[in-house]
Design a protein around this motif. Structure first.
Motif, PDB file in Angstrom:
ATOM      1  N   GLN A 171      11.287  11.138   6.965  1.00  0.00           N
ATOM      2  CA  GLN A 171      12.083  11.506   7.337  1.00  0.00           C
ATOM      3  C   GLN A 171      11.499  12.644   8.526  1.00  0.00           C
ATOM      4  O   GLN A 171      11.574  12.996   9.646  1.00  0.00           O
ATOM      5  CB  GLN A 171      13.060  12.891   6.460  1.00  0.00           C
ATOM      6  CG  GLN A 171      14.350  13.351   7.647  1.00  0.00           C
ATOM      7  CD  GLN A 171      15.008  12.229   8.560  1.00  0.00           C
ATOM      8  OE1 GLN A 171      15.159  11.259   7.913  1.00  0.00           O
ATOM      9  NE2 GLN A 171      15.163  13.128   9.431  1.00  0.00           N
ATOM     10  N   ILE A 172       9.794  12.929   7.893  1.00  0.00           N
ATOM     11  CA  ILE A 172       9.247  13.994   8.314  1.00  0.00           C
ATOM     12  C   ILE A 172       8.302  13.171   9.419  1.00  0.00           C
ATOM     13  O   ILE A 172       8.285  13.876  10.883  1.00  0.00           O
ATOM     14  CB  ILE A 172       8.047  15.714   7.428  1.00  0.00           C
ATOM     15  CG1 ILE A 172       8.998  15.631   6.403  1.00  0.00           C
ATOM     16  CG2 ILE A 172       7.509  15.500   8.173  1.00  0.00           C
ATOM     17  CD1 ILE A 172       8.013  15.879   5.390  1.00  0.00           C
ATOM     18  N   SER A 173       8.016  12.064   9.243  1.00  0.00           N
ATOM     19  CA  SER A 173       7.762  11.382  10.345  1.00  0.00           C
ATOM     20  C   SER A 173       8.755  11.005  11.770  1.00  0.00           C
ATOM     21  O   SER A 173       8.049  11.663  12.682  1.00  0.00           O
ATOM     22  CB  SER A 173       6.890  10.514   9.367  1.00  0.00           C
ATOM     23  OG  SER A 173       7.357   9.296  10.171  1.00  0.00           O
ATOM     24  N   TYR A 174       9.889  10.577  10.889  1.00  0.00           N
ATOM     25  CA  TYR A 174      10.736   9.840  12.224  1.00  0.00           C
ATOM     26  C   TYR A 174      10.277  11.744  12.490  1.00  0.00           C
ATOM     27  O   TYR A 174      10.842  11.990  14.488  1.00  0.00           O
ATOM     28  CB  TYR A 174      11.740   9.721  12.080  1.00  0.00           C
ATOM     29  CG  TYR A 174      12.033   8.884  11.425  1.00  0.00           C
ATOM     30  CD1 TYR A 174      10.878   7.745  12.216  1.00  0.00           C
ATOM     31  CD2 TYR A 174      12.607   8.467   9.842  1.00  0.00           C
ATOM     32  CE1 TYR A 174      11.537   6.288  11.769  1.00  0.00           C
ATOM     33  CE2 TYR A 174      12.194   7.160   9.743  1.00  0.00           C
ATOM     34  CZ  TYR A 174      11.714   5.857  10.091  1.00  0.00           C
ATOM     35  OH  TYR A 174      11.013   4.771   9.963  1.00  0.00           O
ATOM     36  N   ASP A 175      11.147  13.526  12.309  1.00  0.00           N
ATOM     37  CA  ASP A 175      11.259  14.439  13.431  1.00  0.00           C
ATOM     38  C   ASP A 175       9.963  14.756  14.114  1.00  0.00           C
ATOM     39  O   ASP A 175      10.607  15.298  15.077  1.00  0.00           O
ATOM     40  CB  ASP A 175      11.630  15.015  12.162  1.00  0.00           C
ATOM     41  CG  ASP A 175      12.622  15.519  11.527  1.00  0.00           C
ATOM     42  OD1 ASP A 175      13.486  15.094  11.851  1.00  0.00           O
ATOM     43  OD2 ASP A 175      12.926  16.259  10.920  1.00  0.00           O
ATOM     44  N   LEU A 176       9.354  14.368  13.368  1.00  0.00           N
ATOM     45  CA  LEU A 176       7.917  14.671  14.516  1.00  0.00           C
ATOM     46  C   LEU A 176       8.002  13.704  15.968  1.00  0.00           C
ATOM     47  O   LEU A 176       7.514  14.516  16.887  1.00  0.00           O
ATOM     48  CB  LEU A 176       6.117  14.532  13.377  1.00  0.00           C
ATOM     49  CG  LEU A 176       6.068  15.653  12.514  1.00  0.00           C
ATOM     50  CD1 LEU A 176       4.815  15.275  11.918  1.00  0.00           C
ATOM     51  CD2 LEU A 176       5.126  16.637  13.285  1.00  0.00           C
ATOM     52  N   ALA A 215      -0.183   6.789  13.913  1.00  0.00           N
ATOM     53  CA  ALA A 215       0.580   6.632  12.553  1.00  0.00           C
ATOM     54  C   ALA A 215       0.827   6.755  11.221  1.00  0.00           C
ATOM     55  O   ALA A 215       0.202   7.523  11.158  1.00  0.00           O
ATOM     56  CB  ALA A 215       0.140   4.914  12.215  1.00  0.00           C
ATOM     57  N   THR A 216       2.165   6.471  10.652  1.00  0.00           N
ATOM     58  CA  THR A 216       2.362   6.716   9.497  1.00  0.00           C
ATOM     59  C   THR A 216       1.634   6.985   8.621  1.00  0.00           C
ATOM     60  O   THR A 216       1.627   6.103   8.499  1.00  0.00           O
ATOM     61  CB  THR A 216       3.779   7.389   9.630  1.00  0.00           C
ATOM     62  OG1 THR A 216       4.165   8.413  10.703  1.00  0.00           O
ATOM     63  CG2 THR A 216       4.088   8.267   7.809  1.00  0.00           C
ATOM     64  N   LEU A 217       0.790   7.471   7.856  1.00  0.00           N
ATOM     65  CA  LEU A 217       0.481   6.579   6.689  1.00  0.00           C
ATOM     66  C   LEU A 217       0.177   7.150   5.352  1.00  0.00           C
ATOM     67  O   LEU A 217       0.096   8.617   5.289  1.00  0.00           O
ATOM     68  CB  LEU A 217      -1.153   6.918   7.148  1.00  0.00           C
ATOM     69  CG  LEU A 217      -2.447   5.731   7.922  1.00  0.00           C
ATOM     70  CD1 LEU A 217      -3.639   6.080   8.212  1.00  0.00           C
ATOM     71  CD2 LEU A 217      -1.760   4.499   8.486  1.00  0.00           C
ATOM     72  N   LEU A 277       3.345   3.094   7.280  1.00  0.00           N
ATOM     73  CA  LEU A 277       5.092   3.034   7.795  1.00  0.00           C
ATOM     74  C   LEU A 277       5.324   2.021   9.161  1.00  0.00           C
ATOM     75  O   LEU A 277       4.504   2.258   9.726  1.00  0.00           O
ATOM     76  CB  LEU A 277       5.468   4.323   7.810  1.00  0.00           C
ATOM     77  CG  LEU A 277       6.416   4.550   7.893  1.00  0.00           C
ATOM     78  CD1 LEU A 277       7.936   4.227   6.983  1.00  0.00           C
ATOM     79  CD2 LEU A 277       6.677   5.965   8.744  1.00  0.00           C
ATOM     80  N   ASP A 278       5.964   0.891   8.619  1.00  0.00           N
ATOM     81  CA  ASP A 278       6.580   0.606   9.569  1.00  0.00           C
ATOM     82  C   ASP A 278       8.054   1.246   9.718  1.00  0.00           C
ATOM     83  O   ASP A 278       9.145   0.904   8.960  1.00  0.00           O
ATOM     84  CB  ASP A 278       7.020  -0.814   8.887  1.00  0.00           C
ATOM     85  CG  ASP A 278       7.277  -1.693  10.127  1.00  0.00           C
ATOM     86  OD1 ASP A 278       8.395  -1.548  10.536  1.00  0.00           O
ATOM     87  OD2 ASP A 278       7.628  -3.368  10.398  1.00  0.00           O
ATOM     88  N   ARG A 279       8.204   1.842  11.027  1.00  0.00           N
ATOM     89  CA  ARG A 279       8.952   3.040  11.515  1.00  0.00           C
ATOM     90  C   ARG A 279      10.228   1.771  11.336  1.00  0.00           C
ATOM     91  O   ARG A 279      11.705   2.474  10.653  1.00  0.00           O
ATOM     92  CB  ARG A 279       8.554   3.489  12.448  1.00  0.00           C
ATOM     93  CG  ARG A 279       7.258   4.320  12.793  1.00  0.00           C
ATOM     94  CD  ARG A 279       7.502   5.208  14.258  1.00  0.00           C
ATOM     95  NE  ARG A 279       6.320   6.171  14.435  1.00  0.00           N
ATOM     96  CZ  ARG A 279       6.105   6.863  13.514  1.00  0.00           C
ATOM     97  NH1 ARG A 279       8.034   7.585  13.031  1.00  0.00           N
ATOM     98  NH2 ARG A 279       5.543   8.206  13.203  1.00  0.00           N
ATOM     99  N   ASP A 280      10.437   0.461  11.862  1.00  0.00           N
ATOM    100  CA  ASP A 280      11.154  -0.432  12.280  1.00  0.00           C
ATOM    101  C   ASP A 280      11.870  -0.260  10.349  1.00  0.00           C
ATOM    102  O   ASP A 280      13.579  -0.811  10.694  1.00  0.00           O
ATOM    103  CB  ASP A 280      10.692  -1.855  13.020  1.00  0.00           C
ATOM    104  CG  ASP A 280      10.573  -1.280  14.481  1.00  0.00           C
ATOM    105  OD1 ASP A 280      11.193  -0.352  14.627  1.00  0.00           O
ATOM    106  OD2 ASP A 280      10.126  -2.069  14.685  1.00  0.00           O
ATOM    107  N   GLN A 281      11.335  -0.395   9.797  1.00  0.00           N
ATOM    108  CA  GLN A 281      12.094  -1.558   8.548  1.00  0.00           C
ATOM    109  C   GLN A 281      12.162  -0.215   7.583  1.00  0.00           C
ATOM    110  O   GLN A 281      12.260   0.359   6.337  1.00  0.00           O
ATOM    111  CB  GLN A 281      10.914  -2.876   7.993  1.00  0.00           C
ATOM    112  CG  GLN A 281      10.707  -3.209   8.199  1.00  0.00           C
ATOM    113  CD  GLN A 281      10.005  -4.358   8.084  1.00  0.00           C
ATOM    114  OE1 GLN A 281       9.831  -4.576   7.055  1.00  0.00           O
ATOM    115  NE2 GLN A 281       9.554  -5.547   8.636  1.00  0.00           N
TER     116      GLN A 281
END
Ligand code: F6P
Ligand code: MN
Length: 331
Positions: free
Chosen positions: A41-46, A165-167, A181-185
């Motif tokens: 969630q933090i990754s998507y917010d950022l 990328a988010t690792l 992280l695969d954001r789509d999945q």
């Protein structure tokens, strides 16, 4: 994005590790899943940045007297919410909370975290991260003192780096592995295994603006690096400083180097800048598991007996040859 079908998911990886890691049961899986749900969630917010209205200051101070960013609070709340709902978690402690938070009295794990490390980077669209450390419950009921275990007792530790990328970089005490992280999945996939930090390096990371405040051993070490090829080290050094420990440690785990945030006399009452329990300990566990070393200059970090949730400590970690050298200068 299409994902290569033969990449291993984090949950398949955890299953594959069970025969080798005694503590790796479904309970620990659940704790990691909770941390990663919040991190996702933090990754998507950022990634949404200003569009999500999450940038800027919250106009509040945390327990350390640092001004909180909006995202410090959002990230902290996400982690606390996720961990409170996680049955195996007996208690948690965060950089952003003065005291620990007790959870399920029957839980077996304590979780410490820095929800958003390097938060001065948020508003300039640079890398930040979440750091976490997982300890066993050794006494009940859980109080602040239950957390005061040396870093060598950690069962697992890692960080999530929110970069291009988010690792997830994780250790369970048998090496260090990287998941992307695969954001789509919304799925983390294993993308690098068993990291090893080269013992030698020509790269250091330190905030040079504090140079005049350092103790003599650190002054000596850095001035020898700066002297380059014609000095005693006989080689040129390069310098990098991300201003997020997660970013700097990730570079060192990826290609070597030494990271230092030593004690300095700018504010002599502070034992250092970084916090032992949710910054230095998890990072030191990762670094040692990748063949590097981590010290205060005078003691192995993982051997330090904590006496406060938010205690600060000098940190020197990374490539073994360099860490040994700067340690030797401390006498
Ligand atoms: O959490 C503390 C921290 O933000 C680290 O992530 C980082 O390494 C350091 O402080 C940056 O310090 P400075 O502001 O001195 O560059
Ligand atoms: Mn931090």
């Amino acid at each position: 994005m299409t994902t290569t079908p033969d990449l291993q998911t984090l949950s398949d990886f955890l299953d594959s590790q069970r025969p080798h890691v005694a503590e790796l049961d479904q309970g620990l899986d659940q704790v990691l899943t909770a941390v990663l749900a919040a991190s996702r969630q933090i990754s998507y917010d950022l990634q949404q940045g200003a569009l999500a209205g999450i940038l800027g200051s919250a106009d509040t101070d945390n327990v350390q007297g640092e001004v909180q960013k909006k995202l410090d609070i959002i990230a902290n709340d996400s982690l606390i919410d996720a961990l409170k709902r996680c049955e195996p978690v007996a208690g948690m402690a965060s950089e952003e909370n003065d005291d620990c938070i007790a959870n399920n009295p029957a839980g077996r794990y304590l979780v410490l975290f820095d929800p958003l490390d390097g938060s001065s980077n948020i508003d300039v669209n640079m890398s930040v991260g979440t750091i976490f450390s997982i300890l066993p419950v050794t006494q009940t009921p859980v109080t602040k003192e239950s957390f005061f275990q040396p870093g060598s007792r950690q069962i697992a530790a890692g960080y999530v780096l929110y970069g291009p990328a988010t690792l997830l970089v994780l250790t369970l005490g048998n090496g260090v592995n990287v998941f992307t992280l695969d954001r789509d999945q919304g799925e983390f996939y294993l993308t690098a295994s068993q990291l090893q930090i080269p013992a030698d390096t020509q790269e250091f990371a330190i905030n040079m603006s504090n140079q005049r405040h350092w103790e003599a051993p650190v002054q000596r070490y850095i001035s020898e690096c700066l002297a380059g090829k014609t000095g005693e080290r006989g080689k040129d050094f390069n310098m990098r400083w991300v201003a997020s420990m997660v970013g700097d440690v990730h570079r060192i785990l990826s290609r070597g180097g030494i990271f230092m945030y030593p004690y300095d006399l700018k504010d002599p009452k502070k034992a250092g800048r970084l916090r032992l329990m949710y910054e230095a300990n998890p990072m030191s566990f990762l670094i040692e598991q990748a063949g590097g070393q981590a010290t205060t200059g005078r003691q192995r970090i993982l051997d330090v007996q904590p006496n406060d949730l938010h205690q600060r400590i000098p940190v020197m970690l990374g490539s073994a040859v360099e860490v040994r050298l700067v340690t030797s200068y401390h006498g």
